[in-house]
Design a protein around this motif. Structure first.
Motif, PDB file in Angstrom:
ATOM      1  N   TYR A 141       0.833  -1.201   0.000  1.00 28.16           N
ATOM      2  CA  TYR A 141       0.000   0.000   0.000  1.00 28.16           C
ATOM      3  C   TYR A 141       0.870   1.255   0.000  1.00 28.16           C
ATOM      4  O   TYR A 141       0.646   2.184  -0.762  1.00 28.16           O
ATOM      5  CB  TYR A 141      -0.912  -0.003   1.228  1.00 28.16           C
ATOM      6  CG  TYR A 141      -1.719   1.266   1.387  1.00 28.16           C
ATOM      7  CD1 TYR A 141      -2.843   1.491   0.595  1.00 28.16           C
ATOM      8  CD2 TYR A 141      -1.338   2.245   2.305  1.00 28.16           C
ATOM      9  CE1 TYR A 141      -3.585   2.653   0.738  1.00 28.16           C
ATOM     10  CE2 TYR A 141      -2.071   3.405   2.443  1.00 28.16           C
ATOM     11  CZ  TYR A 141      -3.196   3.601   1.664  1.00 28.16           C
ATOM     12  OH  TYR A 141      -3.912   4.765   1.797  1.00 28.16           O
ATOM     13  N   ARG A 200     -10.416   5.265 -13.948  1.00 30.40           N
ATOM     14  CA  ARG A 200     -10.705   4.062 -13.150  1.00 30.40           C
ATOM     15  C   ARG A 200      -9.708   3.933 -11.999  1.00 30.40           C
ATOM     16  O   ARG A 200     -10.079   3.563 -10.884  1.00 30.40           O
ATOM     17  CB  ARG A 200     -10.664   2.813 -14.032  1.00 30.40           C
ATOM     18  CG  ARG A 200     -11.856   2.686 -14.967  1.00 30.40           C
ATOM     19  CD  ARG A 200     -11.958   1.290 -15.557  1.00 30.40           C
ATOM     20  NE  ARG A 200     -10.852   0.991 -16.447  1.00 30.40           N
ATOM     21  CZ  ARG A 200     -10.852   1.273 -17.742  1.00 30.40           C
ATOM     22  NH1 ARG A 200     -11.902   1.877 -18.308  1.00 30.40           N
ATOM     23  NH2 ARG A 200      -9.804   0.962 -18.502  1.00 30.40           N
ATOM     24  N   TYR A 201      -8.448   4.241 -12.267  1.00 27.28           N
ATOM     25  CA  TYR A 201      -7.427   4.214 -11.205  1.00 27.28           C
ATOM     26  C   TYR A 201      -7.792   5.203 -10.102  1.00 27.28           C
ATOM     27  O   TYR A 201      -7.698   4.884  -8.911  1.00 27.28           O
ATOM     28  CB  TYR A 201      -6.053   4.553 -11.788  1.00 27.28           C
ATOM     29  CG  TYR A 201      -5.012   4.822 -10.727  1.00 27.28           C
ATOM     30  CD1 TYR A 201      -4.292   3.776 -10.152  1.00 27.28           C
ATOM     31  CD2 TYR A 201      -4.773   6.127 -10.270  1.00 27.28           C
ATOM     32  CE1 TYR A 201      -3.351   4.019  -9.151  1.00 27.28           C
ATOM     33  CE2 TYR A 201      -3.833   6.375  -9.272  1.00 27.28           C
ATOM     34  CZ  TYR A 201      -3.130   5.314  -8.718  1.00 27.28           C
ATOM     35  OH  TYR A 201      -2.224   5.562  -7.723  1.00 27.28           O
ATOM     36  N   VAL A 203     -10.708   6.397  -9.250  1.00 34.68           N
ATOM     37  CA  VAL A 203     -11.883   5.932  -8.500  1.00 34.68           C
ATOM     38  C   VAL A 203     -11.487   4.796  -7.558  1.00 34.68           C
ATOM     39  O   VAL A 203     -11.847   4.783  -6.375  1.00 34.68           O
ATOM     40  CB  VAL A 203     -12.997   5.464  -9.461  1.00 34.68           C
ATOM     41  CG1 VAL A 203     -14.115   4.772  -8.693  1.00 34.68           C
ATOM     42  CG2 VAL A 203     -13.547   6.642 -10.260  1.00 34.68           C
ATOM     43  N   ARG A 204     -10.730   3.844  -8.086  1.00 33.67           N
ATOM     44  CA  ARG A 204     -10.326   2.661  -7.308  1.00 33.67           C
ATOM     45  C   ARG A 204      -9.467   3.056  -6.113  1.00 33.67           C
ATOM     46  O   ARG A 204      -9.532   2.439  -5.050  1.00 33.67           O
ATOM     47  CB  ARG A 204      -9.570   1.698  -8.203  1.00 33.67           C
ATOM     48  CG  ARG A 204      -9.325   0.323  -7.618  1.00 33.67           C
ATOM     49  CD  ARG A 204      -8.880  -0.666  -8.668  1.00 33.67           C
ATOM     50  NE  ARG A 204      -7.669  -0.248  -9.345  1.00 33.67           N
ATOM     51  CZ  ARG A 204      -7.589   0.085 -10.619  1.00 33.67           C
ATOM     52  NH1 ARG A 204      -8.672   0.039 -11.392  1.00 33.67           N
ATOM     53  NH2 ARG A 204      -6.439   0.450 -11.164  1.00 33.67           N
ATOM     54  N   ASN A 205      -8.666   4.107  -6.268  1.00 32.51           N
ATOM     55  CA  ASN A 205      -7.767   4.528  -5.200  1.00 32.51           C
ATOM     56  C   ASN A 205      -8.293   5.733  -4.410  1.00 32.51           C
ATOM     57  O   ASN A 205      -7.534   6.397  -3.703  1.00 32.51           O
ATOM     58  CB  ASN A 205      -6.384   4.837  -5.777  1.00 32.51           C
ATOM     59  CG  ASN A 205      -5.654   3.567  -6.194  1.00 32.51           C
ATOM     60  OD1 ASN A 205      -5.003   2.926  -5.397  1.00 32.51           O
ATOM     61  ND2 ASN A 205      -5.798   3.205  -7.467  1.00 32.51           N
ATOM     62  N   LYS A 206      -9.597   5.989  -4.537  1.00 31.17           N
ATOM     63  CA  LYS A 206     -10.294   6.982  -3.726  1.00 31.17           C
ATOM     64  C   LYS A 206      -9.770   8.401  -3.927  1.00 31.17           C
ATOM     65  O   LYS A 206      -9.872   9.248  -3.032  1.00 31.17           O
ATOM     66  CB  LYS A 206     -10.206   6.644  -2.231  1.00 31.17           C
ATOM     67  CG  LYS A 206     -10.585   5.207  -1.881  1.00 31.17           C
ATOM     68  CD  LYS A 206     -12.013   4.899  -2.257  1.00 31.17           C
ATOM     69  CE  LYS A 206     -12.396   3.480  -1.836  1.00 31.17           C
ATOM     70  NZ  LYS A 206     -13.746   3.092  -2.293  1.00 31.17           N
ATOM     71  N   GLU A 209     -14.689  10.456  -5.938  1.00 32.10           N
ATOM     72  CA  GLU A 209     -15.840   9.625  -5.621  1.00 32.10           C
ATOM     73  C   GLU A 209     -16.328   8.943  -6.893  1.00 32.10           C
ATOM     74  O   GLU A 209     -16.308   9.521  -7.960  1.00 32.10           O
ATOM     75  CB  GLU A 209     -16.973  10.483  -5.031  1.00 32.10           C
ATOM     76  CG  GLU A 209     -16.646  11.068  -3.662  1.00 32.10           C
ATOM     77  CD  GLU A 209     -16.499   9.995  -2.585  1.00 32.10           C
ATOM     78  OE1 GLU A 209     -17.216   8.986  -2.678  1.00 32.10           O
ATOM     79  OE2 GLU A 209     -15.675  10.180  -1.680  1.00 32.10           O
ATOM     80  N   ALA A 210     -16.793   7.701  -6.759  1.00 35.72           N
ATOM     81  CA  ALA A 210     -17.313   6.977  -7.924  1.00 35.72           C
ATOM     82  C   ALA A 210     -18.613   7.612  -8.390  1.00 35.72           C
ATOM     83  O   ALA A 210     -19.373   8.160  -7.597  1.00 35.72           O
ATOM     84  CB  ALA A 210     -17.538   5.522  -7.553  1.00 35.72           C
TER      85      ALA A 210
END
Length: 210
Positions: A141, A200-201, A203-206, A209-210
């Motif tokens: 992480y 997408r990266y 969104v996936r890594n916050k 917001e999605a």
């Protein structure tokens, strides 16, 4: 009834594991195997609920057996039973589909608890293994967080929010060329080839917001 397959290349280990398991009411060892190929065959033939597999099986090791039997029997839960406490092995087994990992040194104390967890489709790992997994997760992480610089993360965030290079340049008081440099650098570091993948990266890594 919980039906169990035990695979280990040592007769005395299989006998000991069988004795511990069958002392529990409602549990039955329906098959035993002394090598990986036999474990696969016995699993397909008997279709147990849980397989207790030694990692170091001859002919096909625990990772190979896990991958094959999980493909054939997706509902089968697998507990790896081993002397090895190795992060790479644990990672390979998890990727193959194992949900439990028990050191042989902990068997007398924790084998029943481990099988109970898997029978309820819950994962089981001993304390030492859980600590190793946590350390690996935290390390990865941290590495991931520092792949991008703070400025690159900010540019990626704004791109994901729908801003153009010119708009980002105005917001960050940069030139459009510098913004494009940050964007290109981020995409290269993340091995991404399109704006959609960058979004997408984010969104996936916050980052957004999605």
């Amino acid at each position: 009834m919980v039906r169990i397959l035990v695979a280990d290349d040592h007769d005395v280990v299989r006998s000991g594991v069988r004795g511990i398991l069958e002392a529990r009411a409602g549990w039955e060892v329906v098959a035993e195997a002394s090598d990986g190929m036999a474990a696969i065959q016995k699993a397909v033939e008997t279709q147990p609920d849980i397989a207790v597999l030694d990692y170091s099986l001859p002919l096909a090791n625990g990772v190979e057996v896990t991958r094959i039997v999980r493909a054939k029997l997706p509902k089968l839960e697998i507990l790896i039973f081993t002397m090895h406490e190795n992060e790479e092995i644990i990672g390979d087994l998890l990727a193959a589909g194992a949900k439990g990992y028990l050191l042989k040194s902990d068997a007398r104390e924790l084998l029943i608890t481990a099988v109970e967890s898997l029978a309820e489709h819950r994962p089981f790992f001993t304390g030492k293994v859980s600590e190793a997994l946590l350390e690996t997760y935290v390390s990865k992480y941290r590495e991931g967080r520092h792949v991008l610089t703070a400025r690159e993360r900010r540019v990626v965030q704004l791109i994901a929010e729908g801003h153009s290079n010119k708009s980002i340049a105005d917001l960050l008081s940069l030139s459009a060329k510098t913004v494009e440099t940050h964007r290109s650098s981020a995409m290269r570091k993340l091995n991404l080839r399109s704006t959609a993948a960058l979004v997408r990266y984010a969104v996936r890594n916050k980052l957004v917001e999605a």
